[in-house]
Design a protein around this motif. Sequence first.
Motif, PDB file in Angstrom:
ATOM      1  N   ILE A 114       0.826  -1.204   0.000  1.00  0.00           N
ATOM      2  CA  ILE A 114       0.000   0.000   0.000  1.00  0.00           C
ATOM      3  C   ILE A 114       0.863   1.258   0.000  1.00  0.00           C
ATOM      4  O   ILE A 114       0.594   2.208  -0.749  1.00  0.00           O
ATOM      5  CB  ILE A 114      -0.969  -0.023   1.200  1.00  0.00           C
ATOM      6  CG1 ILE A 114      -2.009  -1.117   0.982  1.00  0.00           C
ATOM      7  CG2 ILE A 114      -1.639   1.335   1.391  1.00  0.00           C
ATOM      8  CD1 ILE A 114      -2.899  -1.367   2.168  1.00  0.00           C
ATOM      9  N   ILE A 115       1.908   1.273   0.810  1.00  0.00           N
ATOM     10  CA  ILE A 115       2.806   2.432   0.837  1.00  0.00           C
ATOM     11  C   ILE A 115       3.482   2.599  -0.519  1.00  0.00           C
ATOM     12  O   ILE A 115       3.603   3.710  -1.032  1.00  0.00           O
ATOM     13  CB  ILE A 115       3.840   2.280   1.967  1.00  0.00           C
ATOM     14  CG1 ILE A 115       3.157   2.408   3.329  1.00  0.00           C
ATOM     15  CG2 ILE A 115       4.948   3.328   1.848  1.00  0.00           C
ATOM     16  CD1 ILE A 115       4.020   2.021   4.497  1.00  0.00           C
ATOM     17  N   ILE A 130       2.387   1.675  -3.492  1.00  0.00           N
ATOM     18  CA  ILE A 130       1.435   2.166  -4.491  1.00  0.00           C
ATOM     19  C   ILE A 130       1.211   3.662  -4.316  1.00  0.00           C
ATOM     20  O   ILE A 130       1.219   4.424  -5.290  1.00  0.00           O
ATOM     21  CB  ILE A 130       0.105   1.382  -4.411  1.00  0.00           C
ATOM     22  CG1 ILE A 130       0.308  -0.041  -4.940  1.00  0.00           C
ATOM     23  CG2 ILE A 130      -0.997   2.089  -5.190  1.00  0.00           C
ATOM     24  CD1 ILE A 130      -0.867  -0.964  -4.714  1.00  0.00           C
ATOM     25  N   GLY A 131       1.044   4.098  -3.074  1.00  0.00           N
ATOM     26  CA  GLY A 131       0.844   5.528  -2.821  1.00  0.00           C
ATOM     27  C   GLY A 131       2.031   6.366  -3.248  1.00  0.00           C
ATOM     28  O   GLY A 131       1.873   7.402  -3.912  1.00  0.00           O
ATOM     29  N   ILE A 132       3.218   5.917  -2.927  1.00  0.00           N
ATOM     30  CA  ILE A 132       4.416   6.680  -3.284  1.00  0.00           C
ATOM     31  C   ILE A 132       4.647   6.652  -4.791  1.00  0.00           C
ATOM     32  O   ILE A 132       5.056   7.661  -5.379  1.00  0.00           O
ATOM     33  CB  ILE A 132       5.635   6.141  -2.509  1.00  0.00           C
ATOM     34  CG1 ILE A 132       5.498   6.534  -1.041  1.00  0.00           C
ATOM     35  CG2 ILE A 132       6.937   6.673  -3.085  1.00  0.00           C
ATOM     36  CD1 ILE A 132       6.552   5.995  -0.137  1.00  0.00           C
ATOM     37  N   SER A 133       4.359   5.527  -5.426  1.00  0.00           N
ATOM     38  CA  SER A 133       4.564   5.466  -6.880  1.00  0.00           C
ATOM     39  C   SER A 133       3.666   6.448  -7.618  1.00  0.00           C
ATOM     40  O   SER A 133       4.054   6.985  -8.659  1.00  0.00           O
ATOM     41  CB  SER A 133       4.356   4.047  -7.398  1.00  0.00           C
ATOM     42  OG  SER A 133       2.995   3.673  -7.323  1.00  0.00           O
ATOM     43  N   ILE A 134       2.485   6.701  -7.083  1.00  0.00           N
ATOM     44  CA  ILE A 134       1.599   7.690  -7.702  1.00  0.00           C
ATOM     45  C   ILE A 134       2.215   9.080  -7.615  1.00  0.00           C
ATOM     46  O   ILE A 134       2.220   9.833  -8.599  1.00  0.00           O
ATOM     47  CB  ILE A 134       0.201   7.644  -7.051  1.00  0.00           C
ATOM     48  CG1 ILE A 134      -0.490   6.324  -7.419  1.00  0.00           C
ATOM     49  CG2 ILE A 134      -0.647   8.838  -7.477  1.00  0.00           C
ATOM     50  CD1 ILE A 134      -1.763   6.064  -6.656  1.00  0.00           C
ATOM     51  N   PHE A 135       2.769   9.442  -6.447  1.00  0.00           N
ATOM     52  CA  PHE A 135       3.416  10.743  -6.295  1.00  0.00           C
ATOM     53  C   PHE A 135       4.636  10.872  -7.207  1.00  0.00           C
ATOM     54  O   PHE A 135       4.865  11.913  -7.818  1.00  0.00           O
ATOM     55  CB  PHE A 135       3.825  10.996  -4.841  1.00  0.00           C
ATOM     56  CG  PHE A 135       2.675  11.287  -3.938  1.00  0.00           C
ATOM     57  CD1 PHE A 135       1.817  12.346  -4.176  1.00  0.00           C
ATOM     58  CD2 PHE A 135       2.452  10.488  -2.832  1.00  0.00           C
ATOM     59  CE1 PHE A 135       0.747  12.608  -3.334  1.00  0.00           C
ATOM     60  CE2 PHE A 135       1.388  10.743  -1.975  1.00  0.00           C
ATOM     61  CZ  PHE A 135       0.534  11.802  -2.236  1.00  0.00           C
ATOM     62  N   PHE A 145       5.435   0.815  -8.878  1.00  0.00           N
ATOM     63  CA  PHE A 145       4.045   0.356  -8.871  1.00  0.00           C
ATOM     64  C   PHE A 145       3.973  -1.150  -9.089  1.00  0.00           C
ATOM     65  O   PHE A 145       3.226  -1.857  -8.392  1.00  0.00           O
ATOM     66  CB  PHE A 145       3.250   1.102  -9.949  1.00  0.00           C
ATOM     67  CG  PHE A 145       1.774   0.821  -9.889  1.00  0.00           C
ATOM     68  CD1 PHE A 145       0.972   1.467  -8.970  1.00  0.00           C
ATOM     69  CD2 PHE A 145       1.195  -0.101 -10.751  1.00  0.00           C
ATOM     70  CE1 PHE A 145      -0.386   1.205  -8.908  1.00  0.00           C
ATOM     71  CE2 PHE A 145      -0.154  -0.372 -10.698  1.00  0.00           C
ATOM     72  CZ  PHE A 145      -0.956   0.282  -9.772  1.00  0.00           C
ATOM     73  N   SER A 186       5.157  -2.929  -6.043  1.00  0.00           N
ATOM     74  CA  SER A 186       4.133  -2.884  -4.993  1.00  0.00           C
ATOM     75  C   SER A 186       3.060  -3.935  -5.221  1.00  0.00           C
ATOM     76  O   SER A 186       2.562  -4.545  -4.274  1.00  0.00           O
ATOM     77  CB  SER A 186       3.495  -1.495  -4.943  1.00  0.00           C
ATOM     78  OG  SER A 186       4.461  -0.520  -4.660  1.00  0.00           O
TER      79      SER A 186
END
Length: 111
Positions: free
Chosen positions: A7-8, A10-15, A50, A53
Amino acid sequence: MKIAVGIIGIGISIFVMLQAMAITGLGGLAEEEAMQQAGSVGVLVALLMFVASAFTFGLPKVAGVIFIVAALLAFMVSGDFPDMGVWGAIALVLGFLAFIAARKTANTIKA
């Protein structure tokens, strides 16, 4: 731990993706080839993060390897895109956490 790393990540890969796409676009507008190439590598790093993740949930060892590859790519372009050094360090930490999660999973299966 696998779920948290996934989850972390995926969130960081979006940023990372949003920032890298902005840098790529701004590099194209400013006609700075080095910044544009660094942004393109940043997009690749975000994509690798991503994918890693996603692999964390089922194949954490594979995810760890992909995270480390993403970190190495990020460190390579951190001269032209300084934020990639930070994202690379985070990818490295997530890679090691994925390896730890794989070891814990293997130990619980054996017990």
